[in-house]
Design a protein around this motif. Structure first.
Motif, PDB file in Angstrom:
ATOM      1  N   SER A 261       8.333  10.097   9.411  1.00  0.00           N
ATOM      2  CA  SER A 261       9.204   8.969   9.037  1.00  0.00           C
ATOM      3  C   SER A 261       9.752   8.294  10.296  1.00  0.00           C
ATOM      4  N   ILE A 262       9.952   9.056  11.356  1.00  0.00           N
ATOM      5  CA  ILE A 262      10.410   8.458  12.631  1.00  0.00           C
ATOM      6  C   ILE A 262       9.313   7.526  13.160  1.00  0.00           C
ATOM      7  N   ARG A 263       8.048   7.967  13.048  1.00  0.00           N
ATOM      8  CA  ARG A 263       6.935   7.108  13.487  1.00  0.00           C
ATOM      9  C   ARG A 263       6.835   5.872  12.591  1.00  0.00           C
TER      10      ARG A 263
ATOM     11  N   LYS B 287       9.286   3.293  13.665  1.00  0.00           N
ATOM     12  CA  LYS B 287       8.829   2.570  14.861  1.00  0.00           C
ATOM     13  C   LYS B 287       7.828   1.467  14.506  1.00  0.00           C
ATOM     14  N   LEU B 288       7.050   1.668  13.444  1.00  0.00           N
ATOM     15  CA  LEU B 288       6.100   0.638  13.000  1.00  0.00           C
ATOM     16  C   LEU B 288       6.801  -0.462  12.201  1.00  0.00           C
ATOM     17  N   LEU B 289       7.810  -0.074  11.427  1.00  0.00           N
ATOM     18  CA  LEU B 289       8.476  -1.011  10.514  1.00  0.00           C
ATOM     19  C   LEU B 289       9.607  -1.795  11.181  1.00  0.00           C
TER      20      LEU B 289
ATOM     21  N   PHE C 220       1.198   5.575   7.443  1.00  0.00           N
ATOM     22  CA  PHE C 220      -0.046   4.849   7.693  1.00  0.00           C
ATOM     23  C   PHE C 220       0.235   3.686   8.626  1.00  0.00           C
ATOM     24  N   TYR C 221      -0.764   3.354   9.431  1.00  0.00           N
ATOM     25  CA  TYR C 221      -0.545   2.408  10.527  1.00  0.00           C
ATOM     26  C   TYR C 221      -0.271   0.988  10.029  1.00  0.00           C
TER      27      TYR C 221
ATOM     28  N   LEU D 161       0.828  -1.206   0.000  1.00  0.00           N
ATOM     29  CA  LEU D 161       0.000   0.000   0.000  1.00  0.00           C
ATOM     30  C   LEU D 161       0.863   1.258   0.000  1.00  0.00           C
ATOM     31  N   ALA D 162       0.343   2.325  -0.583  1.00  0.00           N
ATOM     32  CA  ALA D 162       0.947   3.655  -0.435  1.00  0.00           C
ATOM     33  C   ALA D 162      -0.207   4.645  -0.464  1.00  0.00           C
ATOM     34  N   HIS D 163      -0.207   5.594   0.447  1.00  0.00           N
ATOM     35  CA  HIS D 163      -1.270   6.604   0.468  1.00  0.00           C
ATOM     36  C   HIS D 163      -0.764   7.854  -0.225  1.00  0.00           C
TER      37      HIS D 163
END
Ligand code: NI
Ligand code: MN
Length: 231
Positions: free
Chosen positions: A178-180, A183-185, A149-150, A112-114
């Motif tokens: 990008s820092i967030r 943290k997800l990736l 995106f989450y 996905l990409a938003h």
């Protein structure tokens, strides 16, 4: 040899790696001849595979030219493959979001990409994507043009060795988001992309890298256009 990643400026990357049948060169979103940041021209790059994330000119500009010269296979969504075929590209492999395929270098999957996606002549470009690659025992994630995106958390569950993320802001996520995303990736290594091409997306990558080191467990690697890094 290890996987070698070269930043070609903006969102353009070259990946050199060893597949089951020998060496491969994969280009991601080639935008060279009209890019103020490109270290090479489209006539000078090697490619056996070209990945195109969406239809915006700063990602697809040189794809047809390079594919026609090298005979490279273009991997993208269905709409972009159809359009490139009309531009004279002979070898395309259409996908849609979430779909992947086994290639000679390894596996590729569209994530996905938003963002948005229209081709340079106004043709509908389908949905924009990122790419997940399984190659040479490594997993590489190219977010390409996207907002935070989450569901990046789902991509992270794959166990990412290298993530390439946009940090330019304005047209994609910026440094803070990008820092967030990191943290997800939870990638082992993260490379910044899609910044410093033009003044509206100028960023201080050194400061970004400092934040990555302080706030995440990833190792940031900041390249200059034309610079390579080994994985
Ligand atoms: Ni775009
Ligand atoms: Mn872009």
């Amino acid at each position: 040899m290890a996987i070698e990643l070269t930043w070609l400026g903006h969102g353009s990357w070259s990946i050199a790696l060893r597949g089951a049948d020998g060496q491969h060169t994969i280009l991601v979103d080639p935008f060279l001849d009209d890019s103020p940041a490109a270290p090479v021209r489209s006539g000078d790059v090697a490619a056996d595979t070209i990945l195109v994330s969406h239809g915006h000119f700063d990602h697809i500009a040189d794809a047809a030219k390079i594919a026609k010269r090298t005979g490279a296979l273009v991997i993208s969504n269905f709409e972009i493959c159809e359009w490139l075929t009309k531009q004279g590209v002979e070898r395309t492999h259409p996908h849609n979001l979430g779909g992947g395929s086994q290639q000679k270098f390894g596996r590729v999957q569209l994530t996905l990409a938003h963002h948005s996606s229209v081709l340079p002549d106004g043709t509908y470009g389908g949905n924009p994507s990122g790419f997940l690659l399984w190659a040479d025992a490594k997993k590489l994630y190219f977010a390409c043009d996207t907002a935070l995106f989450y569901d990046m958390k789902l991509v992270g569950e794959e166990g990412i060795d290298v993530a390439v993320l946009p940090i330019g802001d304005q047209f994609t996520m910026g440094p803070a988001d990008s820092i967030r995303a990191i943290k997800l990736l939870t990638p082992k290594v993260v490379l910044p992309s899609h910044y410093n091409t033009w003044p509206p997306i100028a960023q201080d990558a050194g400061r970004w890298a400092e934040r990555v080191r302080q706030e995440t467990s990833a190792e940031p690697r900041v390249l200059s256009p034309g610079e390579k890094t080994q994985l």
